[in-house]
Scaffold this active site. Structure first.
Site, mmCIF file in Angstrom:
data_model
loop_
_atom_site.group_PDB
_atom_site.id
_atom_site.type_symbol
_atom_site.label_atom_id
_atom_site.label_comp_id
_atom_site.label_asym_id
_atom_site.label_seq_id
_atom_site.Cartn_x
_atom_site.Cartn_y
_atom_site.Cartn_z
ATOM 1 N N HIS A 78 90.217 -48.082 3.833
ATOM 2 C CA HIS A 78 90.759 -48.218 2.480
ATOM 3 C C HIS A 78 89.859 -49.083 1.610
ATOM 4 O O HIS A 78 89.406 -48.662 0.558
ATOM 5 C CB HIS A 78 92.179 -48.794 2.512
ATOM 6 C CG HIS A 78 92.859 -48.688 1.198
ATOM 7 N ND1 HIS A 78 92.705 -49.638 0.199
ATOM 8 C CD2 HIS A 78 93.653 -47.731 0.683
ATOM 9 C CE1 HIS A 78 93.394 -49.253 -0.863
ATOM 10 N NE2 HIS A 78 93.980 -48.100 -0.599
ATOM 11 N N HIS A 81 95.022 -40.746 0.404
ATOM 12 C CA HIS A 81 93.562 -40.961 0.399
ATOM 13 C C HIS A 81 92.849 -39.968 1.318
ATOM 14 O O HIS A 81 91.802 -39.431 0.952
ATOM 15 C CB HIS A 81 93.227 -42.383 0.840
ATOM 16 C CG HIS A 81 93.560 -43.415 -0.198
ATOM 17 N ND1 HIS A 81 93.065 -43.363 -1.478
ATOM 18 C CD2 HIS A 81 94.329 -44.532 -0.143
ATOM 19 C CE1 HIS A 81 93.522 -44.401 -2.171
ATOM 20 N NE2 HIS A 81 94.299 -45.126 -1.386
ATOM 21 N N GLU A 128 87.919 -47.573 -1.701
ATOM 22 C CA GLU A 128 88.108 -48.412 -2.902
ATOM 23 C C GLU A 128 86.945 -49.368 -3.184
ATOM 24 O O GLU A 128 86.742 -49.748 -4.328
ATOM 25 C CB GLU A 128 89.390 -49.244 -2.774
ATOM 26 C CG GLU A 128 90.670 -48.440 -2.555
ATOM 27 C CD GLU A 128 91.196 -47.747 -3.810
ATOM 28 O OE1 GLU A 128 90.512 -47.766 -4.852
ATOM 29 O OE2 GLU A 128 92.307 -47.180 -3.728
ATOM 30 N N HIS A 157 98.745 -60.923 4.270
ATOM 31 C CA HIS A 157 98.976 -62.332 3.921
ATOM 32 C C HIS A 157 100.260 -62.515 3.114
ATOM 33 O O HIS A 157 100.970 -63.496 3.291
ATOM 34 C CB HIS A 157 97.757 -62.922 3.218
ATOM 35 C CG HIS A 157 96.641 -63.212 4.168
ATOM 36 N ND1 HIS A 157 96.663 -64.290 5.027
ATOM 37 C CD2 HIS A 157 95.502 -62.544 4.442
ATOM 38 C CE1 HIS A 157 95.568 -64.278 5.781
ATOM 39 N NE2 HIS A 157 94.855 -63.230 5.438
HETATM 40 CO CO CO Z 1 95.071 -46.970 -1.917
#
Ligand code: CO
Length: 295
Positions: A180, A242, A210, A122
């Protein structure tokens, strides 16, 4: 006689209206010929291994759009900063668009290489649109959707997930994808994806590093189904920090360590979604839609 005069008058007016805007646009003899370009925008990664994923997307885009110039930019300020300390300059989307403006591009299709339409997407969309319609600048900017946007995308991604699971996997083995996750409302995409993929194969799971659903929820489901072996795969475009640390790393809070502590054996697959052609095709199709609006 009178009719002829009248039609002549109409003709003159039409001529004036037709020519006037053109002569204004091309004032001072500055003709702007149409020049279309593509800007690919990823989150970015500090891992050199991630480059194969970006190269793979770049090749597919060049193949789908022969002769169209392709530029790159990255949305993560943290990654741009880290790479700068290593001597690598990565452009922000705004820098890249300003550069394309200088190169006299008139139409730019910006393709988001993000996974979900969250904060990164966005923000990119908002800023990219500001580069459209500037005097002596780019006339049109269109931003292609990330990997998951429509329900059809989610369904398609679920089909691809099934295809990219390791060939040696047995039916009773589970596959856990690590997304994520975000505090943006678009986090719901992970649950939507899990819904679709579980309809195809109940032993395929989607979690996030997360946010929700996290490894604790997945662990409970794996135990409920008495799963003994799990393939861990990132659901991120690149297998970066990650995937290598939070998913497959040796630290006690990695997904691998958490599941192994429960007696579940883990096989990490360190390949990002952008390394599989079927996922890349979804991004390329979104770019085709955006670019197609220029015709
Ligand atoms: Co991250």
């Amino acid at each position: 006689m009178q009719t002829r005069t009248f039609s002549g008058y109409v003709g003159l007016v039409a001529l004036l209206f037709g020519l006037l805007p053109m002569s204004v646009a091309h004032g001072h003899g500055e003709k702007m010929p149409e020049k279309k370009g593509i800007l690919l925008v990823a989150f970015g990664s500090t891992f050199p291994e991630a480059q194969v994923a970006f190269d793979n997307i770049g090749l597919s885009v060049k193949k789908a759009f022969p002769g169209v110039p392709v530029r790159w930019a990255y949305t993560s300020r943290m990654i741009i900063r880290k790479m700068a300390t290593k001597g690598t300059h990565l452009a922000t989307p705004e820098e890249a668009l300003a550069g394309m403006m200088r190169e006299n591009f008139t139409h730019v299709a910006v393709q988001s290489l993000h996974t979900i339409p969250g904060q990164e997407f966005h923000g990119l969309r908002k800023n990219a649109h500001r580069f459209a319609g500037m005097s002596k600048g780019i006339k049109r900017v269109l931003v292609g959707y990330p990997l998951l946007a429509t329900s059809a995308d989610v369904q398609r991604a679920a089909d691809v997930m099934l295809k990219v699971t390791p060939a040696e996997r047995q039916k009773e083995d589970a596959v856990v994808f690590m997304g994520h996750g975000t505090h943006h409302p678009a986090n719901v995409y992970y649950a939507a994806l899990a819904y679709h993929v579980q309809k195809l194969d109940p032993n395929i799971f989607v979690g996030t590093v997360e946010t929700w659903p996290g490894i604790e929820e997945i662990k409970a489901d794996l135990k409920k189904r008495s799963i003994k072996k799990v393939y861990l795969m990132p659901f991120m475009s690149v297998a970066g920090d990650h995937a290598r640390n939070d998913m497959a790393g040796p630290n006690p809070d990695s997904w691998k360590s958490i599941l192994e502590k429960e007696g579940i054996s883990c096989v990490p697959v360190l390949k990002g979604t952008a390394e599989y052609q079927e996922f890349v095709d979804i991004w390329v199709d979104h770019l085709k839609i955006a670019f197609g609006h220029f015709d």
